[in-house]
Design a protein around this motif. Structure first.
Motif, PDB file in Angstrom:
ATOM      1  N   SER A 183     -19.346 -73.607  10.864  1.00 54.56           N
ATOM      2  CA  SER A 183     -20.092 -73.204  10.691  1.00 54.56           C
ATOM      3  C   SER A 183     -20.484 -72.837   9.572  1.00 54.56           C
ATOM      4  CB  SER A 183     -20.162 -71.971  12.240  1.00 54.56           C
ATOM      5  OG  SER A 183     -21.425 -71.336  12.072  1.00 54.56           O
ATOM      6  N   THR A 237     -20.246 -76.765  18.560  1.00 55.23           N
ATOM      7  CA  THR A 237     -19.547 -77.942  17.603  1.00 55.23           C
ATOM      8  C   THR A 237     -19.973 -78.876  17.145  1.00 55.23           C
ATOM      9  OG1 THR A 237     -16.997 -77.112  18.749  1.00 55.23           O
ATOM     10  CG2 THR A 237     -17.092 -78.415  16.521  1.00 55.23           C
ATOM     11  N   LEU A 267     -23.136 -73.051   6.963  1.00 47.87           N
ATOM     12  CA  LEU A 267     -24.067 -71.978   6.019  1.00 47.87           C
ATOM     13  C   LEU A 267     -23.842 -71.761   4.959  1.00 47.87           C
ATOM     14  CD1 LEU A 267     -24.015 -69.367   9.323  1.00 47.87           C
ATOM     15  CD2 LEU A 267     -25.183 -70.662   9.255  1.00 47.87           C
ATOM     16  N   THR A 293     -14.673 -74.363  15.503  1.00 46.95           N
ATOM     17  CA  THR A 293     -15.922 -74.261  15.055  1.00 46.95           C
ATOM     18  C   THR A 293     -16.486 -72.990  14.369  1.00 46.95           C
ATOM     19  OG1 THR A 293     -16.837 -75.171  17.510  1.00 46.95           O
ATOM     20  CG2 THR A 293     -18.183 -73.514  16.848  1.00 46.95           C
ATOM     21  N   SER A 294     -15.886 -71.620  13.819  1.00 44.43           N
ATOM     22  CA  SER A 294     -15.771 -70.500  13.921  1.00 44.43           C
ATOM     23  C   SER A 294     -15.952 -71.980  12.053  1.00 44.43           C
ATOM     24  CB  SER A 294     -14.990 -69.411  13.626  1.00 44.43           C
ATOM     25  OG  SER A 294     -15.278 -69.084  14.861  1.00 44.43           O
ATOM     26  N   ALA A 305     -16.832 -79.157   5.446  1.00 43.72           N
ATOM     27  CA  ALA A 305     -17.659 -79.073   7.086  1.00 43.72           C
ATOM     28  C   ALA A 305     -16.765 -80.021   7.591  1.00 43.72           C
ATOM     29  CB  ALA A 305     -18.814 -78.626   6.948  1.00 43.72           C
ATOM     30  N   SER A 322     -13.275 -66.292  11.846  1.00 49.08           N
ATOM     31  CA  SER A 322     -15.313 -65.841  11.603  1.00 49.08           C
ATOM     32  C   SER A 322     -15.309 -64.872  10.304  1.00 49.08           C
ATOM     33  CB  SER A 322     -15.605 -66.230  13.197  1.00 49.08           C
ATOM     34  OG  SER A 322     -16.734 -66.190  13.109  1.00 49.08           O
ATOM     35  N   THR A 359     -23.299 -77.748  15.617  1.00 52.32           N
ATOM     36  CA  THR A 359     -23.089 -76.842  13.909  1.00 52.32           C
ATOM     37  C   THR A 359     -22.570 -77.659  12.821  1.00 52.32           C
ATOM     38  OG1 THR A 359     -22.191 -74.865  15.131  1.00 52.32           O
ATOM     39  CG2 THR A 359     -21.208 -75.404  13.110  1.00 52.32           C
TER      40      THR A 359
END
Length: 459
Positions: free
Chosen positions: A184, A215, A188, A180-181, A195, A149, A218
């Motif tokens: 995300s 998820t 971001l 998900t990390s 992504a 992450s 995100t």
């Protein structure tokens, strides 16, 4: 103690902190000593972390240091570390870690790793994992996910991918948190294509790992920001099948996606059937209505937000002031600006830019300039850009020249101010001055920066 725990579990962190210190005062008054229940200290520290109340956290830390039983308690030490981390004091968090008498608990190491990952220090987190191994401590899945992450949030998905490979070599399979990390981190860092590719790879993995509500909420911005509504709708459909559409984070992300894609009716339909709404949800819907030209409706929704007891923030006022600007509602916009502090919101540069934009679009250029002159903050490119765009639209060459000079001082390498001034001069028939501006741009090799959205929105 029971009341303190109950307040913490309900999320009433201010009440929990008040109960903790009230208990200390009562003890000090009755016995002259302060010896809190050990379980109360971590609970109070968690409240400090949620409230970002570092002052109260430091007081509790001082109390811990005077009580040997607390100073040697791993749970209290971990709560202290986490409190400093969430309050942004990385060095203090590391100091707590270094002064702990025993560091054999993996939870403590993971807490410091999370601190480094949270504050964009993934290399420090990786170095800490190496140190762990040197001391004979084996990372667990939580450890690996934190480090992955950290690099993903820092925008280094290549390294995050390599660490996933190392995780597998260590006997751990990526789970929904791992995927998900990475998704995300890509969103971001505005790496939307990556992504979406990661999300597709996660889905292609079969039933081993299924997207969670986290998820889904995100990944949705990756479709909203490129107006890829077709694939966004597919994710929406998956959220319905998975039974998470009504979860607050998912429904808020869906409202935001549809609003940004221009599907305001769809966004409003979802918004109206939500069982609860966060400030983020209200902001997304107000912005969506404003940007789609439904300005009166946006202001009406803001009023409804206040009636429902929701607390507006800076983005809320930016959204509703934008609606006032696009809708020509000057007096309403000025009234809302004056009311900001009643709701505990101090104006920032984005709200000042909104007011300049509001006045400028209405042709009240002198009033807009007078407003800039009394601003308590130094005007930025968006403030001067809003004035310059309005001057071009309304043919005020003299004020346009002033705004362009101030804008060029703020952003000397950006040609946008010169281009807008050139357009204003051309509209006024001053072709000789237009030629001079173009020569200046060429001589100084200025470039129009992509980030200057005020060039378009101010017109």
């Amino acid at each position: 103690m029971r009341q303190l725990t109950s307040s913490s579990r309900r999320g009433h962190h201010g009440d929990a902190l008040h109960l903790f210190f009230t208990g200390l005062r009562l003890q000090a008054g009755s016995r002259g000593t302060v010896d809190p229940w050990p379980g109360a200290v971590p609970t109070a520290l968690r409240a400090c972390a949620h409230l970002a109340d570092v002052a109260s956290g430091c007081l509790i830390h001082a109390l811990v240091l005077t009580r040997p039983s607390l100073a040697s308690d791993a749970v209290a030490a971990t709560a202290l570390l986490d409190m400093y981390s969430k309050c942004g004091l990385v060095a203090s968090a590391r100091k707590v870690f270094d002064e702990m008498p025993s560091r054999q608990d993996l939870v403590i190491w993971n807490a410091l790793l999370a601190c480094y990952a949270r504050h964009d220090l993934p290399e420090h987190a990786l170095a800490l994992v190496v140190k762990m191994r040197g001391l004979g401590l084996c990372p667990d899945l939580v450890t690996w996910n934190i480090v992955v992450s950290g690099f993903a949030l820092a925008g280094d998905d290549l390294m995050a991918g390599d660490l996933v490979g190392a995780m597998k070599d260590d006997g751990f399979q990526p789970d929904v948190v791992t995927w998900t990390s990475r998704v995300s981190g890509s969103v971001l860092n505005f790496q939307y294509s990556r992504a979406r590719a990661l999300f597709r790879a996660m889905m292609a993995a079969g039933g081993r790992v299924l997207p969670s509500s986290a998820t889904i909420s995100t990944i949705l911005p990756a479709f909203a920001n490129v107006a890829d509504v077709k694939h966004g709708k597919e994710v929406h459909g998956y959220s319905v099948v998975a039974g998470v559409e009504q979860e607050l984070t998912v429904s808020s992300a869906l409202v935001d996606m549809y609003a940004k894609c221009g599907l305001v009716l769809e966004a409003r339909r979802l918004f109206d059937k939500m069982p609860q709404r966060s400030t983020v949800t209200w902001n997304s819907m107000i912005f969506g209505l404003a940007n789609s030209g439904h300005c009166q409706e946006a202001v009406g929704l803001f009023d409804r937000m206040l009636r429902d007891g929701a607390k507006p923030d800076h983005l809320t006022f930016t959204a509703v002031l934008t609606a006032c600007s696009y809708g020509g509602m000057v007096e309403i916009g000025k009234s809302l600006y004056r009311a900001m502090q009643e709701y505990g919101v101090d104006p920032r540069l984005e709200q000042y830019a909104c007011i300049v934009h509001l006045l400028g679009r209405a042709g009240r250029l002198d009033e807009a300039y007078d407003f800039i002159k009394v601003m308590p903050l130094e005007p930025d490119r968006f403030v001067w850009g809003a004035l310059l765009g309005a001057c071009r639209s309304h043919g005020n060459v003299e004020l346009a020249e002033l705004a362009a000079s101030r804008l060029l001082a703020v952003e000397p390498d950006n040609a946008a101010s010169c281009l807008l001034l050139s357009s204003a001069l051309a509209n006024a028939g001053k072709q000789d001055d237009v030629f001079k501006i173009k020569k200046l741009v060429k001589r100084r090799r200025l470039k129009k920066l992509d980030s200057c959205s005020w060039v378009e929105t101010s017109l």
